[in-house]
Design an enzyme around this catalytic site. Structure first.
Site, PDB file in Angstrom:
ATOM      1  CE1 TYR A 192     -11.292 -50.373  20.103  1.00 39.00           C
ATOM      2  CE2 TYR A 192     -10.509 -48.765  18.509  1.00 39.00           C
ATOM      3  CZ  TYR A 192     -10.895 -50.050  18.814  1.00 39.00           C
ATOM      4  OH  TYR A 192     -10.889 -51.010  17.842  1.00 39.00           O
ATOM      5  CG  MET A 246      -6.872 -48.268  10.949  1.00 40.38           C
ATOM      6  SD  MET A 246      -6.167 -49.903  10.801  1.00 40.38           S
ATOM      7  CE  MET A 246      -5.114 -49.968  12.234  1.00 40.38           C
ATOM      8  CE  LYS A 297       4.512 -29.721  -1.809  1.00 34.92           C
ATOM      9  NZ  LYS A 297       5.572 -28.897  -1.196  1.00 34.92           N
ATOM     10  NE  ARG A 340      12.088 -27.952   2.840  1.00 37.02           N
ATOM     11  CZ  ARG A 340      10.806 -27.810   2.492  1.00 37.02           C
ATOM     12  NH1 ARG A 340       9.845 -28.058   3.364  1.00 37.02           N
ATOM     13  NH2 ARG A 340      10.484 -27.408   1.284  1.00 37.02           N
TER      14      ARG A 340
HETATM   15  C1  LIG Z   1       5.118 -27.558  -1.227  1.00 42.32           C
HETATM   16  C2  LIG Z   1       5.942 -26.446  -1.761  1.00 42.32           C
HETATM   17  C3  LIG Z   1       5.330 -25.272  -2.252  1.00 42.32           C
HETATM   18  C4  LIG Z   1       3.855 -24.994  -2.108  1.00 42.32           C
HETATM   19  O1  LIG Z   1       3.641 -24.382  -0.864  1.00 42.32           O
HETATM   20  P1  LIG Z   1       2.193 -23.814  -0.467  1.00 42.32           P
HETATM   21  O2  LIG Z   1       2.422 -23.154   0.839  1.00 42.32           O
HETATM   22  O3  LIG Z   1       1.313 -25.001  -0.364  1.00 42.32           O
HETATM   23  O4  LIG Z   1       1.808 -22.901  -1.540  1.00 42.32           O
HETATM   24  C5  LIG Z   1       6.124 -24.322  -2.850  1.00 42.32           C
HETATM   25  N1  LIG Z   1       7.463 -24.500  -2.961  1.00 42.32           N
HETATM   26  C6  LIG Z   1       8.084 -25.592  -2.475  1.00 42.32           C
HETATM   27  C7  LIG Z   1       9.554 -25.714  -2.615  1.00 42.32           C
HETATM   28  C8  LIG Z   1       7.351 -26.590  -1.848  1.00 42.32           C
HETATM   29  O5  LIG Z   1       7.981 -27.660  -1.352  1.00 42.32           O
END
Ligand SMILES: *Cc1c(COP(=O)(O)O)cnc(C)c1O
Length: 403
Positions: free
Chosen positions: A289, A337, A61, A159
């Site tokens: 800054y 930035m 992802k 979640r």
């Molecule tokens: C992002 C995610 C993972 C990966 O988690 P890591 O801790 O990076 O291995 C696994 N399962 C779900 C549902 C996630 O959203």
């Protein structure tokens, strides 16, 4: 004679146009880039695979945690990943469009969206509610086909996922739709709340609840072939969570997921830049800054053309270091930035010299974990924050899979 020499910058033209090579010079390395070692990605997947009897889902992802989704996916499959995990349908379709044929699960979709393209592309859809499930089933019906879904249970993260009190209703709806030939429930899964602490008692509580919910699903007539719960930390640190598949994200990119433990992963990304200016300043010079940093002694400052718009965390100002001229040097003052200043001290670093923000750590350069500590965040945020204007490059290491 000044300790700072102004060598002509052979490294010229880059995507950001910060430095231009004269016409008669061959443009070389860009002034900032993220180098991705796809061989390391493949090796990391192999390491996770060897640590479990379960299959490995490489989580690609967010553009492969910033490493490039398609290239990472291919490298992960070459390294032994049997599954790929993404959030949106768009991410899944991008992989399919690039010719990636491995099984894919997408787990963050909205009930009301159009699932036809995803179903047609043979992508599993995670569902948490009955309306969501019905929406997927309706789109399968429109295509005169069957959608493959994986039911998400909320075992404690609060979640996504169905709460235990809503689970039986979801299971019953799924079973009815299976009977009608509109869906097939391939998997049941959940996600850990104490995701980086596999020893936390909450992990076993979630595991027990997961077992109970899977039992209810089987009693309700479902026959899921894939159960999964573990992320990277649990994949490497808690075999009891493995079931049929482990979902590894961070570990695939080579970042050690459990504090205080070293499993031998290799960081895949090196973020580097070239100094685009270096100049001598006297002691007591205020930098960046607000002048939050003042030079302690006469010496040199170097300018790095990367800033918080590129994902260099502003919160790391005041504690971060970078690798330049064979040593770690402090970031001087606030990260801006598009740029930040490094205190080169009395060293001989010059315009055009390489600066490594993070890498595998072999040479003494900082790592993603250092930046996460400096910015008081997790390594995931550092990696996924590296912005779109930083070119990704994929140097071919000997034996590395073609990206
Ligand atoms: C992002 C995610 C993972 C990966 O988690 P890591 O801790 O990076 O291995 C696994 N399962 C779900 C549902 C996630 O959203």
């Amino acid at each position: 004679m000044s300790a700072v020499e102004h060598r002509p910058v052979a490294a010229g033209l880059d995507a950001r146009g910060a430095v231009r090579a004269p016409r008669d010079r061959v443009p070389a390395a860009p002034v900032a880039e993220a180098r991705v070692d796809l061989g390391a990605v493949a090796d990391n997947v192999g390491l996770v695979a060897r640590s479990t009897d379960a299959g490995v889902m490489a989580v690609v992802k967010a553009d492969g945690f910033g490493h490039g989704g398609v290239r990472t996916a291919r490298a992960a499959v070459a390294g032994g990943a049997g599954w790929l995990g993404v959030t949106s349908g768009a991410e899944a379709l991008e992989l399919r469009a690039a010719g990636v044929t491995a099984p894919i699960l997408c787990w963050l979709t909205a009930p009301a969206q159009d699932f036809r393209a995803v179903i047609a592309a043979d992508v599993d859809v995670a569902v948490s509610t009955v309306p969501h499930l019905r929406s997927v089933a309706e789109d399968a019906a429109r295509l005169s086909t069957r959608a493959v879904v994986q039911l998400e249970a909320d075992t404690g993260l609060s979640r996504n996922g169905a709460r235990p009190g809503d689970w039986c209703e979801l299971v019953a709806a799924a079973r009815r739709l299976e009977r009608r030939g509109l869906v097939r429930v391939r998997g049941i899964w959940s996600h850990l709340a104490h995701a980086d602490r596999p020893w936390h008692p909450g992990v076993d509580e979630q595991r027990r609840l997961f077992d109970e919910l899977v039992g209810q699903a089987r009693a309700g007539g479902l026959d899921p072939e894939l159960l999964h719960l573990a992320n990277s930390a649990a994949a490497l640190g808690h075999p009891g969570t493995h079931y049929d598949l482990v979902r590894a994200g961070l570990a695939v990119y080579g970042v050690e997921p459990v504090a205080g433990r070293v499993f031998g992963l290799r960081p895949a990304m090196t973020l580097c830049a070239r100094l685009i200016n270096a100049k001598r300043v006297p002691a007591g010079t205020g930098v960046s800054y607000g002048h939050r940093y003042t030079t302690a002694a006469a010496g040199a400052l170097g300018l790095v053309p990367l800033g918080y718009a590129d994902g260099v965390p502003r919160a790391a100002s005041g504690s971060a270091e970078v690798w330049v001229g064979g040593a770690r040097r402090p970031v001087a003052g606030l990260v801006c930035m598009d740029q930040f200043v490094v205190d080169l001290g009395g060293g001989g670093a010059a315009t055009g010299d390489e600066v490594v923000l993070f890498g595998p750590g072999d040479r003494g350069e900082p790592t993603v974990l250092d930046w996460a500590r400096w910015a008081r965040t997790n390594p995931h945020e550092v990696l996924t924050g590296i912005g779109g204007r930083v070119p990704r490059r994929y140097p071919r290491a000997a034996g590395a899979p073609r990206g």
